[in-house]
Design an enzyme around this catalytic site. Sequence first.
Site, mmCIF file in Angstrom:
data_model
loop_
_atom_site.group_PDB
_atom_site.id
_atom_site.type_symbol
_atom_site.label_atom_id
_atom_site.label_comp_id
_atom_site.label_asym_id
_atom_site.label_seq_id
_atom_site.Cartn_x
_atom_site.Cartn_y
_atom_site.Cartn_z
ATOM 1 N N GLU A 17 6.359 -5.125 7.515
ATOM 2 C CA GLU A 17 5.787 -3.981 8.295
ATOM 3 C C GLU A 17 6.340 -3.583 9.562
ATOM 4 O O GLU A 17 6.211 -2.265 10.292
ATOM 5 C CB GLU A 17 4.018 -4.387 8.702
ATOM 6 C CG GLU A 17 3.286 -4.045 7.240
ATOM 7 C CD GLU A 17 3.554 -5.348 6.412
ATOM 8 O OE1 GLU A 17 3.178 -4.975 5.105
ATOM 9 O OE2 GLU A 17 4.449 -6.334 6.529
ATOM 10 N N GLY B 114 0.704 -5.300 0.801
ATOM 11 C CA GLY B 114 -0.393 -5.147 0.083
ATOM 12 C C GLY B 114 -0.417 -6.034 -1.337
ATOM 13 O O GLY B 114 -1.393 -6.625 -1.698
ATOM 14 N N GLY C 133 1.105 -1.195 -0.052
ATOM 15 C CA GLY C 133 0.090 0.143 -0.050
ATOM 16 C C GLY C 133 0.899 1.249 0.103
ATOM 17 O O GLY C 133 1.933 1.273 0.479
ATOM 18 N N ASP D 180 -0.416 -7.189 7.817
ATOM 19 C CA ASP D 180 -1.904 -7.306 7.703
ATOM 20 C C ASP D 180 -2.257 -8.196 6.682
ATOM 21 O O ASP D 180 -1.536 -9.065 6.161
ATOM 22 C CB ASP D 180 -2.205 -5.681 7.641
ATOM 23 C CG ASP D 180 -1.880 -5.059 6.573
ATOM 24 O OD1 ASP D 180 -0.800 -5.315 5.908
ATOM 25 O OD2 ASP D 180 -2.419 -4.039 6.261
#
Length: 353
Positions: free
Chosen positions: A150, A127, A79, A158
């Site tokens: 992350e 992502g 992302g 995530d």
Amino acid sequence: MSVETDVDFRPGPVATDEVLFARQGPLGRIRLNRPRAINALTQGMVASMQAQLELWAGDDAVTAVALEGAGERGLCAGGDVRALRAAILSGEGDPVAFWHDEYVLDAAIARFPKPFVALMDGIVMGGGLGLSAWGSLRVVTERSRVAMPETAIGFFPDVGMLYLLARAPGELGTHLAMTGATVGGPDAVHVGLADVVLESPRLPALVHELADGRLPEPWELRDDRVPPPALASEREWIDECYAGDDAAVILERLREDPAPAAREAAEVIASRSPLSVAVTLEALRRAARLDTPEDVFAQDLALGRAFLGGSDFVEGVRAVLVDRDHDPRWTHASLADVPPDAVLRMFAAAPQP
């Protein structure tokens, strides 16, 4: 890399040229189209893919979908976290809305009613794994660099990846989640984030097969020359050091282990956000007990909200991606300084295993 063919790629139902779509026979093709940003995801890209997949799911003329990235650097670096950081600092925009839409898209890929083929060439992180690791045929290459990094930016892995990493052999998923280590294609297959390693020059031929209406099985694509996964030979120290639920204890085991790779992992973890590492371990253990990927997506969204309220995310993105001084000032000095209740508070709104 883009799989070049004489196909006309165009924007989809949501007007953005940052993701393009094409039909090649019965194959629907998605091309992420931000090559200078290694195809980092924006909310417009997510919305456009969601809308297009809904159309293709109901179109009997489309029998499969393939995902690729424009440019030579990779499928997707994740992302656009710099934009998310800017939204947090300015108070404009809603990062939680982006994560919600992103996770809805990832879940749609996981349950897509037709074959979804991800061409995971080059960099596939964050992502980018959410878009690809939930596919039904996940193809890595000799150029693939796969990671959930992350903890380095004060966040947590995530896009539902903790569901998959919690089910990797032994404690390999724990190692990858806490360190954010980058692995190649064979290791991505070994831990369950991909299905097969294919030489990158063979990707156009695979796309042509898909466009001819044929979906090869992973064993048909397998190449006996692919090297064995490197992590398989590291299982002894990884499984021993990463056992348990206490991140500070894991770090000390790594520091004391005679394996050089264990001590290197300790140095990496010690450089990450202590809060992020501790939350990641707790989230991973909970993901192992959650029944479905959807449960883990719900946990991810709850944690995302919690990270907005008081975490190292803004500082981590600054240090790694904005100022790039790689000198983050984390909230806690070390893992041993992270109070257990600070970790548990992050899960207050999350599904309980």
